[in-house]
Design a protein around this motif. Structure first.
Motif, PDB file in Angstrom:
ATOM      1  N   PHE A 126     -11.076  29.193 -40.599  1.00 20.32           N
ATOM      2  CA  PHE A 126      -9.975  30.107 -40.275  1.00 20.32           C
ATOM      3  C   PHE A 126      -9.360  30.681 -41.557  1.00 20.32           C
ATOM      4  N   LYS A 127      -9.138  29.812 -42.538  1.00 21.96           N
ATOM      5  CA  LYS A 127      -8.558  30.263 -43.803  1.00 21.96           C
ATOM      6  C   LYS A 127      -9.461  31.279 -44.503  1.00 21.96           C
ATOM      7  N   SER A 128     -10.757  31.050 -44.422  1.00 19.61           N
ATOM      8  CA  SER A 128     -11.703  31.918 -45.122  1.00 19.61           C
ATOM      9  C   SER A 128     -12.159  33.101 -44.263  1.00 19.61           C
ATOM     10  N   LYS A 129     -11.572  33.217 -43.055  1.00 20.69           N
ATOM     11  CA  LYS A 129     -11.820  34.356 -42.150  1.00 20.69           C
ATOM     12  C   LYS A 129     -13.217  34.362 -41.555  1.00 20.69           C
ATOM     13  N   ARG A 130     -13.882  33.199 -41.549  1.00 23.87           N
ATOM     14  CA  ARG A 130     -15.176  33.112 -40.863  1.00 23.87           C
ATOM     15  C   ARG A 130     -14.986  33.079 -39.353  1.00 23.87           C
ATOM     16  N   ILE A 131     -13.810  32.606 -38.902  1.00 18.14           N
ATOM     17  CA  ILE A 131     -13.442  32.739 -37.491  1.00 18.14           C
ATOM     18  C   ILE A 131     -12.152  33.531 -37.406  1.00 18.14           C
ATOM     19  N   THR A 132     -11.957  34.213 -36.280  1.00 22.19           N
ATOM     20  CA  THR A 132     -10.809  35.106 -36.109  1.00 22.19           C
ATOM     21  C   THR A 132      -9.641  34.404 -35.434  1.00 22.19           C
ATOM     22  N   VAL A 133      -9.956  33.505 -34.505  1.00 23.70           N
ATOM     23  CA  VAL A 133      -8.926  32.841 -33.711  1.00 23.70           C
ATOM     24  C   VAL A 133      -9.041  31.336 -33.890  1.00 23.70           C
ATOM     25  N   LEU A 134      -7.893  30.682 -34.107  1.00 24.10           N
ATOM     26  CA  LEU A 134      -7.841  29.224 -34.158  1.00 24.10           C
ATOM     27  C   LEU A 134      -6.910  28.761 -33.053  1.00 24.10           C
ATOM     28  N   ILE A 135      -7.417  27.884 -32.187  1.00 18.65           N
ATOM     29  CA  ILE A 135      -6.617  27.345 -31.091  1.00 18.65           C
ATOM     30  C   ILE A 135      -6.202  25.927 -31.463  1.00 18.65           C
ATOM     31  N   ALA A 136      -4.924  25.630 -31.308  1.00 18.80           N
ATOM     32  CA  ALA A 136      -4.411  24.332 -31.763  1.00 18.80           C
ATOM     33  C   ALA A 136      -3.444  23.741 -30.751  1.00 18.80           C
ATOM     34  N   THR A 137      -3.465  22.426 -30.632  1.00 17.36           N
ATOM     35  CA  THR A 137      -2.404  21.716 -29.921  1.00 17.36           C
ATOM     36  C   THR A 137      -1.300  21.396 -30.930  1.00 17.36           C
ATOM     37  N   ASP A 138      -0.132  21.068 -30.419  1.00 17.93           N
ATOM     38  CA  ASP A 138       1.027  20.867 -31.309  1.00 17.93           C
ATOM     39  C   ASP A 138       0.823  19.710 -32.275  1.00 17.93           C
TER      40      ASP A 138
END
Length: 378
Positions: A288-300
Motif C-alpha cells: 500500500f505504501k509503495s502503491k502496488r495496491i490501491t485499496v487497503l482494507i483494515a479492521t480497527d
C-alpha cells in the motif's frame, strides 16, 4: 518554535532534519522538555499528532547522554499491536541517526528465534507487545531489572484489548525507581485511574481532545443499505480515479470478503486484520505504501500501525461501535498539514452509531445525496 529550541543534541537534530521535519508538533514541543527533565508524564493527543517522536527523541537523548557498558535493557516501550511495535522501532531508527544505540521490536505472530538472537546481542531500547514479552521473560530470554524508562503507548487501546493484567504482571519485573511515560489518544476515567497507580507525580500534556476531528479532513456520510454498500464503494472508488484509499470494516470476515470482491473487478486490494500473519500484514502495508495496491482494507485492531504520509482518502465502510474510534479512523488522513477526505457508509441499523459520533465531535456530518444507493435518514 523549532526543534533547535528544545535543547536537543546535534546528532538527533541532524536526523530530524534528514527526515524532513523542521517544526515540532504541539505534543512534541510540550513533551520533549518534560521527558528530558526526568518527569513521569501523561500525554494525551489525537492520532496523527506525532506522539511517537514525542517520546522517542528525548529517550534517545537520555540514553546517549548516560551510556552504560552493560547489555541490559534500559528502556521498555509497551504497545498493543505488532504493527505499532514495528512503526515505533522504525521511528527510533529514524531519530537516533548515527548514535550507537540498539533497539529492536518483539511481537507475536512470527517465530521467536530471530528476536531471541537480537536480544542476546544486547538491546538498549526494547519495543514489545505484552504477550510475546511475557513469553520470552518466562523462557529466561529477557530481564527487565535494569529498565530506567517505561513507556506505555496507546494505553487506551491496550486496556480495551484486555492487556491490563499483562501490564500489571510486567510491572513486577521492572524497578519501581524509573521514569514512566503514559501516552494515550483518549483519557477516560478508567485510564486516569490506572495511570495514577503506576506514575509518580506525573506532568500532564493534553493536546487536542479526542472529541475533535481535524479541520484538514472533509467529512461526509452516505445513508445506504448494507446490501448496497459494495456497489457504492465501487462507485466512489472509480469516481476517485482509484487513488489510494484506506477502507475500515468491523470484522475480519468482512475485510476478506470485500478484498475478494474488489480484486475480482480489477481493483488491486489488500487487507490487514488479526487473523493475518505478521508477514502478510507487513507485506500488505508495504504494498500500500509503495502503491502496488490501491485499496487497503483494515479492521480497527490493525489500524493503529498504519502511518501513510500522503494518504488522502478514508472510507468507513461500516460505522464503528465506539464513537472515539471514528476520530482514530479518519485521523489516518489529513496529516502533516495535508488535506484529506473521509466518507462514511451508514445503514438503517447504524443510525444510532452515527448520532453518537456526531454528539462526540459536536457537529452533524453532511449527508451526501449524490448516489443511487442512498436512503433518507429519518
Amino acid at each position: 518554535m523549532t526543534f533547535n529550541q528544545l535543547n536537543i543534541i546535534q546528532p538527533i537534530l541532524n536526523a530530524i532534519e534528514t527526515a524532513g521535519y523542521t517544526q515540532p508538533s504541539e505534543i512534541q514541543e510540550r513533551s520533549i522538555p518534560t521527558i528530558l527533565n526526568g518527569n513521569d508524564m501523561i500525554g494525551c493527543a489525537q492520532t496523527g499528532t506525532g506522539k511517537t517522536a514525542a517520546f522517542a527523541i528525548p529517550i534517545i537523548q537520555l540514553m546517549h547522554q548516560a551510556p552504560k557498558k552493560t547489555k541490559a535493557i534500559r528502556t521498555l516501550v509497551l504497545t498493543p499491536t505488532r504493527e505499532l511495535a514495528v512503526q515505533i522501532n522504525e521511528n527510533f531508527n529514524l531519530y537516533k541517526g548515527n548514535l550507537r544505540l540498539s533497539n529492536i521490536a518483539i511481537y507475536g505472530g512470527v517465530r521467536q528465534q530471530g528476536q531471541v538472537k537480537a536480544l542476546n546481542r544486547g538491546v538498549d531500547i526494547l519495543i514489545a507487545t505484552p504477550g510475546r514479552l511475557i513469553d520470552l521473560i518466562e523462557q529466561g530470554y529477557v530481564r527487565l531489572n535494569e529498565v530506567e524508562i517505561l513507556v506505555l503507548d496507546e494505553a487506551d487501546r491496550m486496556l480495551d484489548m484486555g492487556f491490563v493484567n499483562d501490564i500489571k504482571k510486567l510491572l513486577k519485573y521492572i524497578p519501581k525507581k524509573r521514569q514512566t511515560l503514559f501516552f494515550s489518544a483518549t483519557m477516560p476515567n478508567k485510564i486516569k485511574t490506572f495511570a495514577k497507580t503506576i506514575l509518580k507525580q506525573p506532568k500532564e500534556v493534553i493536546v487536542s481532545p479526542i472529541s475533535s476531528t481535524t479541520e484538514s479532513v472533509t467529512q461526509t456520510v452516505y445513508m445506504v443499505e448494507n446490501k448496497k454498500k459494495e456497489e457504492l464503494l465501487i462507485e466512489i472508488l472509480r469516481g476517485q480515479k482509484l487513488k489510494r484509499s484506506l477502507v475500515f470494516t468491523q470484522t475480519k470476515h468482512g475485510a476478506d470478503k470485500l478484498m475478494k470482491t474488489l480484486n475480482k473487478i480489477g481493483v488491486k486490494t489488500g487487507a490487514i486484520h488479526g487473523n493475518k500473519s505478521q508477514n502478510a500484514r507487513q507485506s500488505a502495508l508495504e504494498d500500500f505504501k509503495s502503491k502496488r495496491i490501491t485499496v487497503l482494507i483494515a479492521t480497527d485492531i490493525a489500524s493503529r500501525g498504519i502511518d501513510i504520509d500522503d494518504l488522502s482518502f478514508v472510507v468507513n465502510y461500516e460505522m464503528p461501535n465506539v464513537p472515539e474510534t471514528y476520530v482514530h479512523r479518519i485521523g489516518r488522513t489529513g496529516r502533516g498539514g495535508n488535506f484529506g477526505e473521509a466518507v462514511s457508509f451508514c445503514s438503517r441499523d447504524e443510525k444510532n452509531e452515527l448520532r453518537d459520533i456526531q454528539k462526540l465531535i459536536g457537529f452533524k456530518i453532511p449527508i451526501n445525496p449524490n448516489t443511487s444507493c442512498a436512503f433518507h435518514l429519518g
